[in-house]
Design an enzyme around this catalytic site. Structure first.
Site, mmCIF file in Angstrom:
data_model
loop_
_atom_site.group_PDB
_atom_site.id
_atom_site.type_symbol
_atom_site.label_atom_id
_atom_site.label_comp_id
_atom_site.label_asym_id
_atom_site.label_seq_id
_atom_site.Cartn_x
_atom_site.Cartn_y
_atom_site.Cartn_z
ATOM 1 N N CYS A 75 5.534 3.222 9.429
ATOM 2 C CA CYS A 75 5.157 2.585 8.155
ATOM 3 C C CYS A 75 6.273 1.623 7.767
ATOM 4 O O CYS A 75 7.053 1.199 8.631
ATOM 5 C CB CYS A 75 4.853 3.613 7.075
ATOM 6 S SG CYS A 75 6.242 4.645 6.572
ATOM 7 N N ARG A 98 4.644 7.516 4.022
ATOM 8 C CA ARG A 98 3.463 7.757 4.853
ATOM 9 C C ARG A 98 3.783 8.284 6.246
ATOM 10 O O ARG A 98 3.214 9.302 6.675
ATOM 11 C CB ARG A 98 2.630 6.461 4.971
ATOM 12 C CG ARG A 98 1.996 6.036 3.654
ATOM 13 C CD ARG A 98 1.483 4.608 3.716
ATOM 14 N NE ARG A 98 2.593 3.654 3.821
ATOM 15 C CZ ARG A 98 2.466 2.353 3.997
ATOM 16 N NH1 ARG A 98 1.258 1.828 4.109
ATOM 17 N NH2 ARG A 98 3.528 1.577 4.070
ATOM 18 N N ASP A 104 -0.030 2.203 0.552
ATOM 19 C CA ASP A 104 1.363 2.592 0.316
ATOM 20 C C ASP A 104 1.454 3.267 -1.056
ATOM 21 O O ASP A 104 1.185 2.627 -2.074
ATOM 22 C CB ASP A 104 2.241 1.337 0.363
ATOM 23 C CG ASP A 104 3.712 1.692 0.344
ATOM 24 O OD1 ASP A 104 4.053 2.816 -0.067
ATOM 25 O OD2 ASP A 104 4.521 0.840 0.741
#
Ligand code: 4NP
Length: 155
Positions: free
Chosen positions: A9, A15, A123
């Site tokens: 990420c 994440r 996000d």
């Protein structure tokens, strides 16, 4: 030899640490290794975000010992599969790919749920607290599919 999977990420604190922990929990440890990295450098050496640690803990996935690191070109040789969380991660990783073989290792993670649709894992860093629950559930669902595929392919 272990099959190696990398989750990528931007910050490697929200994440991809969850994706790493969730997928690792669904794969036999003697055959598969799962790691994660960020395209950015802000969080090198840092623990995952408290909100990711917390949603993981709630679901019995402990990510608290992970530390942030930055994606590097060497990862294309180390890893067999590279899953990115969103299309921006995809562009950044592809910029570092030197060969067609490198490029073919990179996949948008949610394409295993929604083939060819290139859907982003949002996000959650600047978003609402329940963003982390949403991300957890998406990643859990797709990692279930990915783990079954990988186990079947490498059995
Ligand atoms: P992640 O979230 O890419 O899921 O780890 C982010 C964490 C930190 C930042 C951006 C995204 N940041 O800009 O510091």
């Amino acid at each position: 030899m272990s099959i190696k999977i990398l989750m990528v990420c931007l910050g490697n604190i929200c994440r991809s640490p969850l994706a790493e922990g969730i997928l690792a929990s669904k794969l036999p440890k003697n055959k598969f290794t799962v790691d994660s990295a960020g395209t950015g450098s802000w969080h090198i050496g840092n623990s995952p975000d408290e909100r990711s640690i917390s949603v993981g803990k709630k679901n019995k996935v402990d990510i608290s010992s992970q530390r942030g690191r930055q994606f590097s070109t060497a990862d294309f040789d180390t890893f067999d599969y590279i899953y990115v969380m969103d299309s921006s991660n995809y562009s950044h990783v592809l910029e570092l790919a030197k060969t067609q073989d490198h490029k073919e290792k990179v996949q948008m993670i949610l394409n295993d749920l929604f083939p060819n649709e290139n859907v982003d894992v949002p996000d959650p860093y600047f978003g609402l607290p329940n963003g982390f629950e949403i991300v957890y559930n998406m990643l859990d669902e797709v990692c279930e599919v990915i783990s079954k595929k990988l186990i079947e392919k490498h059995s």
